[in-house]
Design a protein around this motif. Structure first.
Motif, PDB file in Angstrom:
ATOM      1  N   THR A  86      48.717  11.909  38.734  1.00 41.70           N
ATOM      2  CA  THR A  86      48.979  11.705  37.305  1.00 41.70           C
ATOM      3  C   THR A  86      49.257  10.236  36.993  1.00 41.70           C
ATOM      4  OG1 THR A  86      51.325  12.317  37.629  1.00 41.70           O
ATOM      5  CG2 THR A  86      49.813  14.058  36.888  1.00 41.70           C
ATOM      6  N   SER A 124      53.969   4.033  34.078  1.00 44.87           N
ATOM      7  CA  SER A 124      53.551   5.398  34.422  1.00 44.87           C
ATOM      8  C   SER A 124      54.416   5.978  35.536  1.00 44.87           C
ATOM      9  CB  SER A 124      52.078   5.397  34.845  1.00 44.87           C
ATOM     10  OG  SER A 124      51.250   4.985  33.787  1.00 44.87           O
ATOM     11  N   PHE A 149      45.018  18.362  36.162  1.00 47.73           N
ATOM     12  CA  PHE A 149      46.079  17.409  35.830  1.00 47.73           C
ATOM     13  C   PHE A 149      45.569  15.973  35.821  1.00 47.73           C
ATOM     14  CE2 PHE A 149      48.961  20.933  36.662  1.00 47.73           C
ATOM     15  CZ  PHE A 149      49.927  20.722  35.693  1.00 47.73           C
ATOM     16  N   LEU A 150      44.606  15.687  36.683  1.00 47.33           N
ATOM     17  CA  LEU A 150      43.986  14.369  36.676  1.00 47.33           C
ATOM     18  C   LEU A 150      43.331  14.115  35.318  1.00 47.33           C
ATOM     19  CD1 LEU A 150      43.366  11.973  38.682  1.00 47.33           C
ATOM     20  CD2 LEU A 150      41.124  13.033  39.001  1.00 47.33           C
ATOM     21  N   SER A 205      46.909   8.066  34.574  1.00 41.85           N
ATOM     22  CA  SER A 205      47.526   7.419  33.410  1.00 41.85           C
ATOM     23  C   SER A 205      47.127   5.951  33.340  1.00 41.85           C
ATOM     24  CB  SER A 205      49.054   7.538  33.483  1.00 41.85           C
ATOM     25  OG  SER A 205      49.473   8.874  33.343  1.00 41.85           O
ATOM     26  N   ALA A 252      46.094  13.822  32.413  1.00 42.90           N
ATOM     27  CA  ALA A 252      46.799  12.531  32.420  1.00 42.90           C
ATOM     28  C   ALA A 252      45.889  11.394  31.974  1.00 42.90           C
ATOM     29  CB  ALA A 252      47.351  12.250  33.812  1.00 42.90           C
ATOM     30  N   ASN A 306      56.314   9.283  34.457  1.00 46.60           N
ATOM     31  CA  ASN A 306      55.841  10.505  35.104  1.00 46.60           C
ATOM     32  C   ASN A 306      56.850  11.028  36.116  1.00 46.60           C
ATOM     33  OD1 ASN A 306      53.622   9.974  33.572  1.00 46.60           O
ATOM     34  ND2 ASN A 306      52.129  10.172  35.213  1.00 46.60           N
ATOM     35  N   GLY A 333      49.956  15.713  26.740  1.00 43.42           N
ATOM     36  CA  GLY A 333      49.913  15.472  28.176  1.00 43.42           C
ATOM     37  C   GLY A 333      51.266  15.458  28.838  1.00 43.42           C
ATOM     38  N   VAL A 357      52.402  17.453  32.230  1.00 44.10           N
ATOM     39  CA  VAL A 357      52.859  16.755  33.437  1.00 44.10           C
ATOM     40  C   VAL A 357      54.188  17.360  33.913  1.00 44.10           C
ATOM     41  CG1 VAL A 357      53.718  14.560  34.345  1.00 44.10           C
ATOM     42  CG2 VAL A 357      51.638  14.603  32.966  1.00 44.10           C
ATOM     43  N   TYR A 379      44.778  20.253  40.666  1.00 45.18           N
ATOM     44  CA  TYR A 379      44.887  18.793  40.748  1.00 45.18           C
ATOM     45  C   TYR A 379      43.873  18.111  39.831  1.00 45.18           C
ATOM     46  CZ  TYR A 379      47.830  19.470  44.889  1.00 45.18           C
ATOM     47  OH  TYR A 379      48.846  19.832  45.738  1.00 45.18           O
TER      48      TYR A 379
END
Length: 215
Positions: A65, A155, A25-26, A69, A29, A159, A40, A44, A22
């Protein structure tokens, strides 16, 4: 280069616990807004695949994400808001212009003056222009609250599409990168054609008015 970055991050993800995934990915993004070459979007989509496989949960990766973003967009907005006047007054040597030519900011400001928040809503779908849009939104001093909301809408839509694609096609998620590459080329091509067409008709209009005045 981009493929190697993706591969390195995937190898990294494969050896970390879900909580670490997590966080990765944080970061992806967020920083892909600040470092445009970072792939990115592909990562995602990979998050959607991991959620489909049960490695991570769908809602947390989706929401994280999106939040990242928006934070990334607003970071670039803040830079544009803070440095906008300096960029305008020092168009030849400002440090930001070493990475993005001023003509792109000029073009972005025209978009903002014409379509305003609509450009921010569309920004995630306009490959290759995201950093310019976020910076010029700040330079144009768009209101903060509507800009945050517009960025969030953009986003959420983008996403959701990427994660949904990763979820649906699962093991074949790498092909999303090929589609995104082609999509980016099409979008850039359409933007170039639009600008060229607008310049052409503007030029023809000026010539026509000039000829009328001579007569």
């Amino acid at each position: 280069m981009a493929d190697q970055i993706v591969q390195n991050i995937i190898e990294w993800i494969s050896v970390v616990p879900p909580s670490g995934i997590y966080l990765i990915f944080l970061g992806v993004a967020y920083f892909e807004n600040l470092i445009p070459p970072m792939p990115g979007d592909v990562l995602v989509a990979f998050g959607g695949y991991l959620a489909a496989e049960g490695v991570i949960a769908l809602f947390p990766i989706w929401s994280l994400t999106i939040i990242a973003s928006v934070l990334g967009f607003m970071t670039m907005y803040w830079l544009g808001h803070k440095w906008g006047e300096q960029i305008e007054s020092n168009r030849e040597s400002h440090f930001i212009l070493r990475f993005i030519p001023y003509k792109y900011f000029k073009r972005g400001k025209k978009w903002m003056s014409r379509w305003g928040q609509g450009v921010v809503v569309a920004n995630r779908f306009l490959a290759g222009t995201r950093s310019v849009i976020s910076l010029t939104a700040g330079m144009s001093h768009l209101k903060i609250t509507p800009t945050i909301l517009s960025s969030a809408i953009s986003s959420i839509l983008w996403n959701s599409l990427l994660i949904g694609m990763g979820w649906v096609i699962r093991d074949n998620w790498p092909i999303i990168g090929q589609y995104l590459s082609n999509y980016g080329k099409v979008i850039i091509g359409l933007i170039v054609l639009f600008i060229a067409g607008k310049a052409y008709f503007s030029y023809m209009g000026k010539n026509s008015r000039g000829n009328e005045q001579k007569e």
